[in-house]
Scaffold this active site. Structure first.
Site, mmCIF file in Angstrom:
data_model
loop_
_atom_site.group_PDB
_atom_site.id
_atom_site.type_symbol
_atom_site.label_atom_id
_atom_site.label_comp_id
_atom_site.label_asym_id
_atom_site.label_seq_id
_atom_site.Cartn_x
_atom_site.Cartn_y
_atom_site.Cartn_z
ATOM 1 N N ARG A 120 0.813 -1.238 0.000
ATOM 2 C CA ARG A 120 0.000 0.000 0.000
ATOM 3 C C ARG A 120 0.840 1.279 0.000
ATOM 4 N NH1 ARG A 120 -3.077 -3.002 3.904
ATOM 5 N NH2 ARG A 120 -4.780 -4.052 2.848
ATOM 6 N N LYS A 142 3.635 11.423 -11.218
ATOM 7 C CA LYS A 142 2.740 10.606 -12.045
ATOM 8 C C LYS A 142 3.439 9.283 -12.325
ATOM 9 C CE LYS A 142 -0.105 13.782 -14.707
ATOM 10 N NZ LYS A 142 -0.403 14.256 -16.074
ATOM 11 N N GLU A 184 9.975 17.487 -24.955
ATOM 12 C CA GLU A 184 9.357 17.901 -23.687
ATOM 13 C C GLU A 184 9.988 19.199 -23.166
ATOM 14 O OE1 GLU A 184 6.653 16.442 -22.777
ATOM 15 O OE2 GLU A 184 6.808 14.236 -22.677
ATOM 16 N N LYS A 226 8.251 22.689 -14.341
ATOM 17 C CA LYS A 226 7.415 21.549 -13.958
ATOM 18 C C LYS A 226 7.059 21.615 -12.484
ATOM 19 C CE LYS A 226 6.025 16.985 -14.401
ATOM 20 N NZ LYS A 226 6.026 15.756 -15.172
ATOM 21 N N GLU A 236 -3.833 17.430 -11.049
ATOM 22 C CA GLU A 236 -4.335 17.775 -12.391
ATOM 23 C C GLU A 236 -5.834 18.051 -12.415
ATOM 24 O OE1 GLU A 236 -2.240 15.819 -15.706
ATOM 25 O OE2 GLU A 236 -4.188 15.625 -16.656
ATOM 26 N N ARG A 240 -2.281 21.738 -14.369
ATOM 27 C CA ARG A 240 -1.311 20.681 -14.716
ATOM 28 C C ARG A 240 -1.601 20.051 -16.087
ATOM 29 N NH1 ARG A 240 1.601 16.026 -10.988
ATOM 30 N NH2 ARG A 240 2.819 15.182 -12.711
ATOM 31 N N ASN A 244 0.343 18.546 -20.747
ATOM 32 C CA ASN A 244 0.028 17.523 -21.739
ATOM 33 C C ASN A 244 -0.146 18.101 -23.133
ATOM 34 O OD1 ASN A 244 0.214 15.261 -20.157
ATOM 35 N ND2 ASN A 244 -1.836 15.527 -19.338
ATOM 36 N N HIS A 247 -0.026 15.776 -26.118
ATOM 37 C CA HIS A 247 -0.102 14.394 -25.637
ATOM 38 C C HIS A 247 -1.398 13.693 -26.037
ATOM 39 C CE1 HIS A 247 3.375 15.698 -23.400
ATOM 40 N NE2 HIS A 247 3.515 14.533 -22.782
ATOM 41 N N HIS A 251 -0.350 10.434 -27.560
ATOM 42 C CA HIS A 251 -0.662 9.126 -26.968
ATOM 43 C C HIS A 251 -1.397 8.246 -27.976
ATOM 44 C CE1 HIS A 251 -0.335 10.539 -22.494
ATOM 45 N NE2 HIS A 251 0.836 10.261 -23.026
ATOM 46 N N HIS A 264 8.112 8.311 -27.262
ATOM 47 C CA HIS A 264 7.145 9.225 -26.636
ATOM 48 C C HIS A 264 7.379 10.670 -27.089
ATOM 49 C CE1 HIS A 264 4.433 10.875 -23.639
ATOM 50 N NE2 HIS A 264 5.401 11.661 -23.212
#
Ligand code: NAD
Ligand code: GLY
Length: 362
Positions: A120, A142, A184, A226, A236, A240, A244, A247, A251, A264
């Site tokens: 956990r 993330k 990026e 960042k 987000e 935030r 992206n 993205h 993606h 990527h």
């Protein structure tokens, strides 16, 4: 060494950027809750750097467990994650053992997710070795694995205790990976930092030649951007999402082409140009701004057109985008260079037109 802080109250952590940091096991010691760590790396990075890191920790009296994963985006999945858990259990790691991610964004994302789940939640430290990981994925918490239906679909927010970016590791990075990382870097200039974009226009070739001082400055300026965004909106719910840019389309490209076919950063570059095209169709970016953006990506050796992929396939895959709200697509678009917004104003017909305009034709 330069140090920034991600100022998240009781979970604040430093980002150290500098040379020869892999030998500085002492920098990690204050963040360990017991004298035992498990280092996750891969078959490419481990032969290059694992012994230096393990050695410096062992010399400091730390027990080190090593977990070597297969290399590649195609392995960022459940099966690989399970192998991390297998070794952690076999080596009797505990909740207070610290997991260290030594590698690029794939190792970092998977290690972070394993740390979020194991018993956990256990502490973890990011030791990024690609430009992309040093400027982006190692910062912000993330963590994720891919699903065959969508990139980074299964994951958790779990902040590291420390980020240690040794810029010397970039010396062995393949050129294609360096360029992917620059996508990026350029992103930060585009979304919120016009002076950084202008600095990149001046220094792009120096970065491609791996001038160590320029690389360090690009990493620090990227991480500063960042960190500010993450502190303002950790989970987000607003700002935030601007990180992206490109993205949503990117993606879709990565998933459609098969994980690892388009890197990527390459997919983000092509996706950013689709987003810029859409922004111009909305009357926000002028022709000269688009040309400036295209020019910078071209100089970085990054794709400025997406692959010959059907528009329907984009639209189908983009339904899984994490910005979708009540089934409606939202995009990160550019009001200007240095000023991004999240918007749902674009009609589907305009989205189709932008994809077509920025796709290579078979
Ligand atoms: P990667 O982790 O696949 O690394 C690229 C390649 O370089 C790999 O083959 C790797 O083994 C190799 N490599 C790594 N360091 C090296 C070194 N110093 N010398 C030689 N080879 C080296 O790719 P990446 O670009 O680092 O990361 C991409 C991943 O990051 C994607 O899965 C993406 O989704 C994720 N990402 C996550 C976030 C986030 O916020 N968590 C942000 C951006 C990207
Ligand atoms: N790379 C996007 C983010 O960290 O939010």
């Amino acid at each position: 060494m330069e140090t920034l802080t991600v100022a998240l109250a009781d979970r604040a952590y430093p980002i150290h950027v500098g040379r020869a940091l892999l030998d500085r096991g002492d920098l990690l010691l204050p963040y360990l809750r017991q004298p035992k760590v498990a280092i996750v790396s891969n078959t490419t990075v481990a032969p290059l750097y694992l012994e230096r890191l393990s050695g410096s920790l062992r010399r400091a009296g730390i027990e080190v467990v090593e977990i070597i994963l297969p290399d590649g985006e195609a392995f960022k999945n459940w099966q690989t994650l399970t192998t991390i858990f297998d070794v952690l259990l076999q080596a009797r790691c505990e909740r207070a053992t610290t997991l260290l991610a030594l590698g690029g964004g794939v190792v970092g994302d998977m290690t972070g997710f394993a740390a979020a789940c194991f018993q956990r939640g256990m502490p973890f430290i990011q030791i990024p070795t690609t430009l992309l990981a040093q400027v982006d994925s190692s910062v912000g918490g993330k963590t994720a694995i891919n699903h065959p239906l969508g990139k980074n679909m299964i994951g958790a927010f779990h902040q590291p205790k420390l980020v240690l970016a040794d810029t010397d590791t970039l010396k062995t990075l393949p050129d294609r990976e360096l360029r992917a990382g620059l996508a990026e870097v350029i992103k930060y200039g585009l979304i919120r930092d016009l002076p950084f974009f202008e600095w990149l226009e001046v220094h792009l070739e120096g970065l491609l030649c791996r001038d160590p001082e320029l690389l360090a400055e690009a990493i620090v300026r990227s991480c500063r951007n960042k960190a500010e965004v993450v502190v303002a909106d950790e989970h987000e719910s607003g700002e935030r999402a601007l990180l992206n840019l490109g993205h949503t389309f990117g993606h879709a490209i990565e998933t459609a082409m098969g994980y690892g076919q388009w890197l990527h950063g390459e997919a983000v570059a092509a996706g950013t140009l689709i987003a810029a095209q859409l922004s111009s169709q909305l009357g926000w970016l002028g022709a000269s701004e688009i040309e400036r953006v295209v020019r910078l990506f071209q100089r970085a050796g990054l794709p400025v057109f997406g692959p010959p992929l059907a528009v329907e396939r984009y639209l189908e895959l983009m339904q899984h985008d994490k910005k979708v709200r009540e089934g409606k697509l939202r995009f990160v678009l550019l009001k200007d260079i240095g000023q991004a917004v999240v918007s749902e104003v674009a009609a589907e017909s305009e989205v189709r037109r932008a994809i077509l305009a920025r796709s290579a034709h078979a």
